[in-house]
Design a protein around this motif. Structure first.
Motif, short mmCIF file in Angstrom:
data_model
loop_
_atom_site.label_atom_id
_atom_site.label_comp_id
_atom_site.label_asym_id
_atom_site.label_seq_id
_atom_site.Cartn_x
_atom_site.Cartn_y
_atom_site.Cartn_z
N VAL B 7 -28.75 114.46 -24.25
CA VAL B 7 -30.15 114.65 -23.38
C VAL B 7 -30.79 116.18 -23.78
O VAL B 7 -30.44 116.83 -24.35
N THR B 9 -34.17 118.02 -25.31
CA THR B 9 -36.27 118.05 -25.20
C THR B 9 -36.13 118.90 -26.04
O THR B 9 -35.80 119.68 -26.74
N PHE B 52 -38.01 111.71 -18.64
CA PHE B 52 -37.02 111.66 -18.81
C PHE B 52 -36.61 109.97 -18.31
O PHE B 52 -35.89 109.66 -19.46
N VAL B 65 -33.09 110.41 -24.89
CA VAL B 65 -32.24 109.94 -23.66
C VAL B 65 -31.62 109.68 -24.29
O VAL B 65 -32.01 108.39 -24.33
N VAL B 77 -34.14 102.94 -22.02
CA VAL B 77 -33.87 104.69 -21.17
C VAL B 77 -33.26 104.00 -19.34
O VAL B 77 -31.90 104.26 -19.05
N VAL B 81 -29.47 104.75 -17.43
CA VAL B 81 -29.84 105.24 -16.63
C VAL B 81 -30.09 105.15 -15.52
O VAL B 81 -30.70 105.29 -15.05
#
Lengths: 321, 250
Positions: B7, B9, B52, B65, B77, B81
């Motif tokens: 992850v 950002t 996310f 992600v 994603v 996830v």
């Protein structure tokens, strides 16, 4: 597509397992059977001694008998069916917090609302088709007249129009279930809309037409122009209601003797005479032409309603989901 | 360093009207670690998780992600996830298996694999005995464990857990923490834990990040933060002391 299918399957299972579905379909089937047996027996009496009756079969659906006809019943009760099937479809998932779980799965967000709407439509179709088949079977047994191709086609068109119409109400109730968090609020809001359209629009129409074009009795009788204006205003206003659209469309399609969706204003004895002179059924295609604007309007409002529902759902912030 | 960045950002920001929920967040999570995301209520933890997952669009900035941009490719994603929301909901009139099966179908897991995985995870979270009971009759702890099973049924590489132990009794909390810990050790699943129960976070997390009013005020292994905030000599620290120091400064 895959997501829609999975949710659709689950929703259908939910519908079939629910007490609500059982009650509604039992009610519709019961009323349908009672009306048909009453109407069927009345027709049986009338048919005695007639050589070659024509277009009897559709009378099973349109003839009022002692209470009301099946078509009238669906026109009145159909909206409730749509509302019952949809009023808690989204907010139920929101309250039980399953909606936020659904949207975090790898499916497109619109497949949730699409699947919910489609499963409702499928349930409505199942109830309608089953009831119409049941009534037809019962009718054939009671009256002994087998429907021809034209009668069957008219019935099919009737079922399609009814399906669209009830889906419109399903859309309304799903829309409210997206907007309101509580199922009770969304049910009440849908019912309020239903009551408004079924009672107040026609009431309002007559009040409005009386106000704009009052009919006055003069020495020479009723002023014809005023009467026509009065009727026109009343008709246009009441067309605002999807109920009027639906009932005009279905009665015309099921009754080949009707040549217009409007109410006739007969001015004098000659007109009355000419009406009774030319009593012949309209071919199917002509009947369809008469109600095509109605059908298109019903399709349009149904799509519009679902479209609004879709937009509101897609724009809702997830946090509130 | 355990492995790849899973992850990442870059100045991730989310504004609700004039209020900034998440302010220029820069964070990096490595594969296989257990990351604790701390902060008071309303600090922007859940908003960050939603970004996310691609469930909320960031106002500005970028997130990545498992190599995908959640705003552009939410589908990819969400396939990889798992997300356990705070107070997870279930279809109460279905049993545990039916709930799991539905989620498995939504994730396009082949039917023959699904049943095996359901058996495995129900066993793992200790719900095999109750698997045919309606979920409506479950206790809070059982629901939470079923939630874990539901998240893991798609075998994700990364799991976001939003307050996984809130409302559980002490025994339930312990079992939940053991389960979470074993996931990271045995399955090498990266765990991103959002919580404000500090003692629990201290027990299982490799690294923590502290978020206050939308700002990430600290990030790093707990010992490091302790050294930085409480002085080098102190050995007997708790995460709570560190957290309160940051909280008072903010």
């Amino acid at each position: 597509m895959y997501g829609i299918l999975t949710i659709f399957r689950k929703e259908m299972g939910d519908h079939f397992n629910s007490l609500r579905f059982l009650l509604i379909s039992a009610l519709i089937v019961m009323v349908g059977v009672i009306i048909t047996s009453m109407v069927g027996m009345a027709i049986q009496e009338e048919l005695k001694g007639m050589a070659k009756p024509s277009l009897i079969f559709l009378l099973l659906f349109t003839s009022t008998g002692k209470l009301f006809s099946f078509v009238q019943f669906i026109g009145f009760f159909g909206p409730l069916l749509g509302i019952f099937l949809g009023f808690d479809s989204i907010n139920r998932e929101r309250v039980s917090r399953t909606l936020s779980k659904l949207v975090s799965q790898p499916i497109f967000r619109d497949s949730i609302i699409n699947a919910k709407f489609l499963s409702g439509v499928a349930i409505i179709a199942i109830i309608l088709i089953a009831t119409v088949l049941l009534i037809s079977g019962l009718g054939i047994r009671l009256v002994g007249v087998v429907p021809g191709v034209e009668e069957v086609s008219r019935l099919v068109i009737y079922v399609v129009i009814s399906l669209l119409y009830i889906s419109f109400w399903l859309g309304i109730s799903i829309l409210f279930s997206v907007i309101f968090r509580s199922a009770a609020t969304s049910a009440l809001a849908s019912l309020a809309i239903w009551i408004f359209f079924s009672f107040f629009v026609s009431l309002g129409a007559s009040v409005l037409s009386d106000a704009v074009a009052p009919i006055s009795q003069t020495a020479s009788g009723v002023d014809a122009e005023m009467l026509i204006r009065h009727e026109r205003i009343q008709r246009l206003t009441s067309l605002v209601s999807p109920m009027t659209l639906y009932s005009e469309a279905t009665t015309t399609i099921l009754d080949p003797m009707r040549k217009t969706t409007r109410t006739l204003v007969l001015m004098g004895p000659l007109e009355r005479f000419s009406m009774s002179r030319f009593q012949s059924p309209l071919p199917l295609l002509e009947s369809i032409f008469i109600v095509i604007p109605h059908i298109i309007s019903i399709v349009a409002i149904t799509l519009l309603c679902f479209g609004i529902c879709y937009l509101v759902f897609m724009r809702q912030e997830i946090r509130t989901v | 360093m355990k492995g790849q960045i899973i992850v990442e950002t870059e100045d991730l920001t989310k504004k609700y009207g004039p209020r900034t929920a998440v302010d220029h967040l820069n964070i990096k999570i490595e594969e296989g670690e257990v990351f604790g995301f701390l902060g008071p209520n309303g600090a922007g933890k859940t908003t960050t998780l939603l970004m996310f997952l691609g469930l909320t669009e960031p106002t500005s900035g970028k997130a990545k992600v498992i190599g995908f941009d959640p705003t552009r490719e939410p589908f990819k994603v969400k396939e990889r996830v798992g997300y356990l929301p705070e107070n997870i909901g279930f279809y109460d009139d279905m049993d545990a298996r039916q709930n799991l099966r539905y989620i498995a179908r939504l994730n396009r897991i082949p039917e023959e694999v699904t049943e095996k995985r359901i058996d495995y995870w129900l066993e793992k979270v200790g719900l095999s005995e109750e698997s045919t009971k309606k979920v409506g009759t479950y206790s809070k702890g059982m629901r939470q464990r079923l939630g874990i099973a539901e998240v893991l049924i798609k075998e994700p590489k990364l799991v976001f857990l939003d307050e996984p132990t809130i409302g559980l009794d002490p025994d339930g909390t312990n079992r939940m923490l053991d389960l979470i810990h074993s996931l990271s050790r045995e399955k090498n699943i990266t765990l991103f834990l959002s919580s404000h129960l500090l003692d629990q976070v201290q027990r299982i997390c490799d690294r923590v990040g502290i978020m206050i009013n939308g700002n990430l005020v600290a990030i790093g292994p707990i010992e490091e933060l302790a050294k930085k905030k409480l002085g080098l000599d102190q050995q007997d620290y708790t995460l709570e002391e560190i957290y309160m120091k940051y909280f008072k400064e903010a």
